[in-house]
Motif scaffolding. Sequence first.
Motif, PDB file in Angstrom:
ATOM      1  N   PHE A   1      60.127  52.759 -13.846  1.00 49.42           N
ATOM      2  CA  PHE A   1      58.499  53.074 -13.905  1.00 49.42           C
ATOM      3  C   PHE A   1      58.240  54.209 -15.390  1.00 49.42           C
ATOM      4  O   PHE A   1      58.789  55.007 -15.093  1.00 49.42           O
TER       5      PHE A   1
ATOM      6  N   HIS B   1      54.562  55.800 -17.124  1.00 51.88           N
ATOM      7  CA  HIS B   1      52.837  55.266 -16.770  1.00 51.88           C
ATOM      8  C   HIS B   1      53.339  55.983 -17.901  1.00 51.88           C
ATOM      9  O   HIS B   1      53.641  56.082 -18.621  1.00 51.88           O
TER      10      HIS B   1
ATOM     11  N   SER C   1      52.164  45.967 -14.470  1.00 47.39           N
ATOM     12  CA  SER C   1      52.950  45.970 -13.181  1.00 47.39           C
ATOM     13  C   SER C   1      52.394  45.638 -11.587  1.00 47.39           C
ATOM     14  O   SER C   1      52.228  44.863 -10.951  1.00 47.39           O
TER      15      SER C   1
ATOM     16  N   ALA D   1      55.883  53.522  -7.028  1.00 49.57           N
ATOM     17  CA  ALA D   1      56.652  52.479  -7.653  1.00 49.57           C
ATOM     18  C   ALA D   1      58.731  53.678  -6.623  1.00 49.57           C
ATOM     19  O   ALA D   1      59.152  53.528  -6.994  1.00 49.57           O
TER      20      ALA D   1
ATOM     21  N   THR E   1      66.073  49.880 -11.817  1.00 50.84           N
ATOM     22  CA  THR E   1      64.760  49.677 -12.210  1.00 50.84           C
ATOM     23  C   THR E   1      64.236  51.140 -12.348  1.00 50.84           C
ATOM     24  O   THR E   1      64.437  52.479 -11.401  1.00 50.84           O
TER      25      THR E   1
ATOM     26  N   TYR F   1      59.099  48.713 -15.007  1.00 55.11           N
ATOM     27  CA  TYR F   1      58.172  48.595 -14.643  1.00 55.11           C
ATOM     28  C   TYR F   1      56.987  49.782 -15.999  1.00 55.11           C
ATOM     29  O   TYR F   1      57.182  50.722 -15.970  1.00 55.11           O
TER      30      TYR F   1
ATOM     31  N   ASP G   1      53.076  50.651 -16.205  1.00 62.70           N
ATOM     32  CA  ASP G   1      51.244  50.317 -15.906  1.00 62.70           C
ATOM     33  C   ASP G   1      50.403  51.425 -15.879  1.00 62.70           C
ATOM     34  O   ASP G   1      51.310  52.869 -16.321  1.00 62.70           O
TER      35      ASP G   1
ATOM     36  N   THR H   1      61.720  56.976 -11.998  1.00 68.75           N
ATOM     37  CA  THR H   1      60.719  57.347 -13.449  1.00 68.75           C
ATOM     38  C   THR H   1      61.296  57.787 -15.077  1.00 68.75           C
ATOM     39  O   THR H   1      61.557  58.587 -14.597  1.00 68.75           O
TER      40      THR H   1
ATOM     41  N   LEU I   1      60.473  51.209  -5.460  1.00 72.31           N
ATOM     42  CA  LEU I   1      61.127  50.643  -6.381  1.00 72.31           C
ATOM     43  C   LEU I   1      62.288  51.042  -6.316  1.00 72.31           C
ATOM     44  O   LEU I   1      63.374  51.331  -7.455  1.00 72.31           O
TER      45      LEU I   1
END
Length: 261
Positions: A124, A126, A76, A110, A122, A99, A101, A2, A114
């Motif tokens: 993510f 925030h 997402s 996630a 992949t 992604y 969100d 992430t 993910l």
Amino acid sequence: MTAGVSRPGIDTGKPHPARVYDWLLGGRDNYPVDQKVGQALPEETRGNATRNRAFMHRAAAWLAKNGVDQFLDIGSGIPTEPNMHQIVQAIAPDARILYADNDPSVLPHAEALLTSTPEGVTDFLHADVRQPAAILELAGAQLDFERPIALSLIALLHFLTDDEDPYGIVRTLVEALSPGSFLLLSHGTADQHPEWKGKIEAAYEKGAIPLRLRSRSEVEPFFEGLELVAPGLVFATEWYREDPAPAPERSGFHVGVARVP
């Protein structure tokens, strides 16, 4: 992994659009407050959510088959398999999917779900679509904005009220994309459900979630200056590029895929 992620607390006493959508899709990562909002919606709303997600699967697969290997999916939501990266990386294993969100409850899911192919990425963020410049800055660490990117805004923009300037937000995001990029968008509407007028908004408003369903003429400006891919701006069950065609059912979403010239 992430990127650029803070860890705000999860408020289980207040509904969130991502968790309501998860409930509509039959997921389990939601709370009673989210379920209460979902249960107040017309029954067909659940089918509309499923048909909208099927559109995303078809469109993402078509883009991957046509050489797009970078995706920025904002709003997402909670991962529901198959996720966008699973669809895309099954076709292009080296694809990079990012992604984003703003629901803190999305983050732990996630991190757990993910997972990327060894060749691809992949990740993510925030982040909130209401801060497009911040998203673009963070996304630049994972995606190459000098190359085509598919910007995905699925079932998101109807949660932006008119005074939040949704058209300006989309314009800021699209203007950062290189030629040959794509906008992949779906937007809630009552155009095929006139009997729902006001009912959907009221159900969300009871949960303190602003909602602004828009007509086709109000969704069209999101694609201003872009080249809509056939079949154009249509209902979710009408968009496909390869057989078999989806079943002809009513839809609560206007959808489209457009190329950045």
